[in-house]
Write a protein that holds these residues in place. Structure first.
Motif, PDB file in Angstrom:
ATOM      1  N   PRO A 145       5.460   1.429  -0.636  1.00 39.36           N
ATOM      2  CA  PRO A 145       4.699   1.138   0.359  1.00 39.36           C
ATOM      3  C   PRO A 145       5.319   0.043   0.969  1.00 39.36           C
ATOM      4  O   PRO A 145       5.964  -0.767   0.410  1.00 39.36           O
ATOM      5  N   THR A 146       5.101  -0.194   2.227  1.00 39.94           N
ATOM      6  CA  THR A 146       5.545  -1.397   3.220  1.00 39.94           C
ATOM      7  C   THR A 146       4.507  -2.375   3.522  1.00 39.94           C
ATOM      8  O   THR A 146       3.402  -1.754   3.888  1.00 39.94           O
ATOM      9  N   LEU A 147       4.583  -3.416   3.156  1.00 36.08           N
ATOM     10  CA  LEU A 147       3.506  -4.653   3.575  1.00 36.08           C
ATOM     11  C   LEU A 147       3.916  -5.411   4.542  1.00 36.08           C
ATOM     12  O   LEU A 147       4.847  -5.833   4.916  1.00 36.08           O
ATOM     13  N   CYS A 163      -0.931  -2.159   4.600  1.00 37.39           N
ATOM     14  CA  CYS A 163      -0.009  -1.582   3.658  1.00 37.39           C
ATOM     15  C   CYS A 163       0.060  -0.107   4.209  1.00 37.39           C
ATOM     16  O   CYS A 163      -0.899   0.551   4.571  1.00 37.39           O
ATOM     17  N   LEU A 176      -4.546   4.738  -1.310  1.00 37.25           N
ATOM     18  CA  LEU A 176      -3.868   3.301  -1.273  1.00 37.25           C
ATOM     19  C   LEU A 176      -5.248   2.162  -1.959  1.00 37.25           C
ATOM     20  O   LEU A 176      -6.265   2.448  -1.670  1.00 37.25           O
ATOM     21  N   TRP A 178      -5.681  -1.859  -3.848  1.00 40.11           N
ATOM     22  CA  TRP A 178      -5.204  -3.089  -3.767  1.00 40.11           C
ATOM     23  C   TRP A 178      -5.596  -3.667  -4.952  1.00 40.11           C
ATOM     24  O   TRP A 178      -6.684  -3.682  -5.659  1.00 40.11           O
ATOM     25  N   CYS A 220      -0.456  -3.430  -3.400  1.00 38.77           N
ATOM     26  CA  CYS A 220      -0.707  -2.310  -3.074  1.00 38.77           C
ATOM     27  C   CYS A 220      -0.226  -1.081  -3.554  1.00 38.77           C
ATOM     28  O   CYS A 220       1.159  -1.127  -3.824  1.00 38.77           O
ATOM     29  N   SER A 231       4.336   1.144  -5.959  1.00 36.80           N
ATOM     30  CA  SER A 231       3.452  -0.182  -5.394  1.00 36.80           C
ATOM     31  C   SER A 231       4.634  -1.169  -4.831  1.00 36.80           C
ATOM     32  O   SER A 231       5.787  -1.028  -4.927  1.00 36.80           O
ATOM     33  N   LYS A 232       3.958  -2.142  -4.263  1.00 26.79           N
ATOM     34  CA  LYS A 232       4.619  -2.859  -3.287  1.00 26.79           C
ATOM     35  C   LYS A 232       3.917  -4.236  -3.711  1.00 26.79           C
ATOM     36  O   LYS A 232       2.478  -4.408  -3.452  1.00 26.79           O
TER      37      LYS A 232
END
Length: 273
Positions: A145-147, A163, A176, A178, A220, A231-232
């Motif tokens: 993922p990108t945050l 996210c 997704l 958290w 995320c 995950s990120k």
């Protein structure tokens, strides 16, 4: 007969216009998940009833190597129960879904259609779009993922983290979730079509950070179809709310003392007068 000759054979008696298929040339596909291949075809005149159309997807220019056909007994064993036509042929939509992606499902896969209402096997009764095929780039690991978020959070003020994760399986959108420590989080999400067979799953987290949340982590996690996850994580930096009490209180005391001293002076002057 080549596809161009077959195309000419169909078009000559009907119209000078061309019959065409429009297939996405290349897509990423996550192993064990699914991929949806957008496909449309066009032809002269209005839409044809679906009852007059038979569609097939096959390996490259090998029509006998079928991955989808209405008669599933002719489909390659490796693809049985793994392919289905999502599009409505009556609406010129030949979109295909391939599920449980294997590491060797890279194609190319081509679209073919029978325009007659009979079971005729004559080449002139069929179209094969061998120049319009899709190749799959098989991913062994899911994308991370990108945050997206502001660098600093402020105590007591709403703070938002977005996210996003790309995918090509809109029939089974990545979930997704958290992990974070702030109180009363709010989460919203959506799945966006970013065109050409690519999609983006998005989740937005909103919190009201407190001083205790400073230097905590927010993670995320994306769970893809087929149970693959990625995950990120980010670190939350909370800036304390500005407190002016150390200025206001001493100032108020000083002002109050000055006023009181002034009143005493006035009273003393009046008394001695």
């Amino acid at each position: 007969m080549t596809s161009k000759n077959a195309l000419a054979a169909i078009c000559r008696p009907v119209s000078s216009e061309e019959w065409r298929a429009h297939v996405i040339e290349s897509l990423d596909a996550l192993e064990s998940s699914c991929v949806v291949v957008p496909c449309w075809f066009s032809h002269p005149g209005g839409n044809l009833p679906a009852s007059r159309l038979r569609a097939m997807w096959h390996l490259s220019d090998r029509r006998d190597q079928r991955i989808f056909f209405e008669d599933d007994t002719t489909v390659l064993d490796n693809f049985k129960d793994r392919t289905r036509l999502l599009g409505d042929l009556g609406q010129n939509n030949c979109t295909l879904e391939i599920s449980e992606i294997k590491n060797h499902d890279n194609g190319p896969f081509c679209f073919w259609i029978d325009l007659t209402s009979t079971q005729s096997d004559k080449d002139e009764d069929k179209l094969s779009f061998v120049d319009d095929c899709v190749g799959l780039n098989i991913l062994s690991s899911p994308p991370a993922p990108t945050l997206t978020h502001p660098k600093t959070a402020y105590e007591g003020q709403p703070y938002t983290v977005t996210c996003t994760v790309p995918h090509t399986c809109p029939s089974h959108v990545p979930k997704l979730t958290w992990e974070q420590q702030a109180s009363a989080p709010q989460v919203t999400g959506r799945n966006k079509d970013i065109r050409y067979g690519n999609w983006e799953s998005e989740s937005i987290l909103t919190i009201i950070p407190e001083e205790k949340d400073d230097h905590t982590e927010i993670t995320c996690t994306a769970q893809f179809n087929g149970q693959r996850t990625s995950s990120k994580t980010m670190t939350l930096y909370v800036k304390r709310a500005v407190n002016y009490n150390h200025i206001i209180i001493p100032t108020a005391v000083a002002v109050g003392t000055a006023v009181l001293f002034g009143l005493l002076c006035v009273l003393m002057v009046k008394k001695y007068k």
